[in-house]
Design a protein around this motif. Structure first.
Motif: not given
Length: 375
Positions: A129-136
């Motif tokens: 989830l944190l990696m997804a937020d960083l990508v966003l």
């Protein structure tokens, strides 16, 4: 609907579809976990959509926080939460984007933890989830940089167009000033002749009193007109960019041969053909001289070493025609803004002539003009 409205509607629709897909995947993949009733999911999704449409452009940070909190509890809002995070990064920059990311990270790390403590599954889920937020966030910052680049390029294009327009206006203005100086010399000569003849009529023997008085009025008006002309040309010549050769006699058709010889001495190959009667075409001759002068100058600048063909002809009934032709440059010539050709067009238009220039089918550059014969 405007372009912005279509864009907002499309983004909202895509975010809703992604959220519904995420809800379906979550319910199918983890059937044992308890989920909120479907009516609560849909109610929360509708509320999130309304917030998204209302706050997306005006309050992107507040929207990201509200939708992010709702998205943790309701999987159907995950798409809107992702779009809101991208909007914060693209509209408010890195500082606000990472602030919202920190709040989301704190919520994820605190709410997804089991009662028995952190497990491997917990850390894997939190990391995803944190990696997804960083990508966003990264995608939003890239979008922000892309928009800034587009605005910069548009501003540069606007400045380039404005600069070209100013150069064209300046070229026209300078050409009109030069024409005014040339017309001054001609008009001054003719008005001087008028004053001389009026003075002779004024002192002629046998003239009646009315004739003498009329001749005196003509002479005085001619002198006043000369003074007005001197004042006008004085204002023009007082300009910082005034032509230092303005006081010299203006060249005409008789000086074309000398102009061609000067170009030949400078290293140009010029084939000159002239078929003109002995009559004086007046100011049209001066314009022809300027056209040939500008054409030879452009040939030396943009097609060095090329052979230039100059043809001048015409007569009282046909007008004056001039044509200059040269092939393309063998080696690279100097760049130009076209101000000289703009000045020639202004000059020719003012006397009722025609001018055209461009590349021919054989690959030669041709400058051709026609001017009325007005002695």
């Amino acid at each position: 609907m405007s372009r912005r409205g279509v864009y907002d509607l499309s983004m909202t629709a895509v975010a809703v579809v992604l959220g519904l897909v995420w809800l379906w995947v979550a319910r199918v993949s983890d059937g044992e976990e308890e989920f909120a009733p479907l009516r609560f999911e849909l109610t929360g999704l509708v509320v999130a959509v309304l917030l998204f449409v209302w706050l997306r452009r005006s309050r992107p940070v507040l929207l990201a926080l509200l939708v992010g909190v709702i998205g943790i509890a309701l999987p159907s809002v995950a798409g809107l939460a992702a779009a809101a995070l991208v909007g914060v990064a693209s509209r408010r920059g890195a500082r606000w984007a990472f602030l919202v990311f920190a709040v989301d990270a704190a919520l994820i790390l605190s709410l997804f933890q089991d009662e028995g403590g952190p497990t491997r599954e917990y850390w894997e889920t939190a990391a995803v989830l944190l990696m997804a937020d960083l990508v966003l966030v990264t995608a939003g910052l890239l979008l922000r940089s892309h928009r800034a680049l587009i605005r910069s390029l548009e501003e540069r294009a606007r400045q380039a167009e404005e600069g070209q327009r100013l150069r064209v206006e300046e070229a026209r203005h300078l050409e009109r000033e030069r024409l005014a100086r040339e017309m001054h010399d001609v008009l001054a000569h003719r008005i001087s002749l008028l004053a001389v003849h009026a003075g002779a009529l004024e002192v002629r023997r046998g003239a009646s009193e009315e004739e003498t008085r009329a001749a005196g009025v003509i002479r005085e008006c001619a002198y006043d007109a000369l003074e007005d002309l001197r004042e006008v040309i004085g204002v023009l010549r007082a300009a910082p960019d005034a032509d230092p050769d303005a006081d010299r006699p203006q060249p005409g058709l008789a000086e074309l041969g000398a102009l061609v010889e000067e170009s030949r001495r400078a290293g140009a190959w010029v084939d000159f053909t002239a078929g003109l009667p002995g009559d004086d075409p007046g100011r049209a001759g001066r314009h022809v001289y300027r056209i040939v002068q500008e054409g030879l100058t452009n040939a030396r600048k943009h097609a060095p070493g090329a052979r230039v063909r100059v043809t001048v002809g015409g007569g009282p009934g046909d007008g004056l025609s001039v044509e200059l032709t040269n092939p393309a440059a063998v080696s690279g010539g100097l760049p130009g803004a076209g101000a000289g050709l703009i000045g020639l067009r202004e000059r020719v238009d003012l006397v009722g002539g025609r001018i055209e220039h461009g590349w021919t089918e054989t690959g030669d550059f041709r400058l051709r003009a026609w001017l009325p014969w007005r002695p």
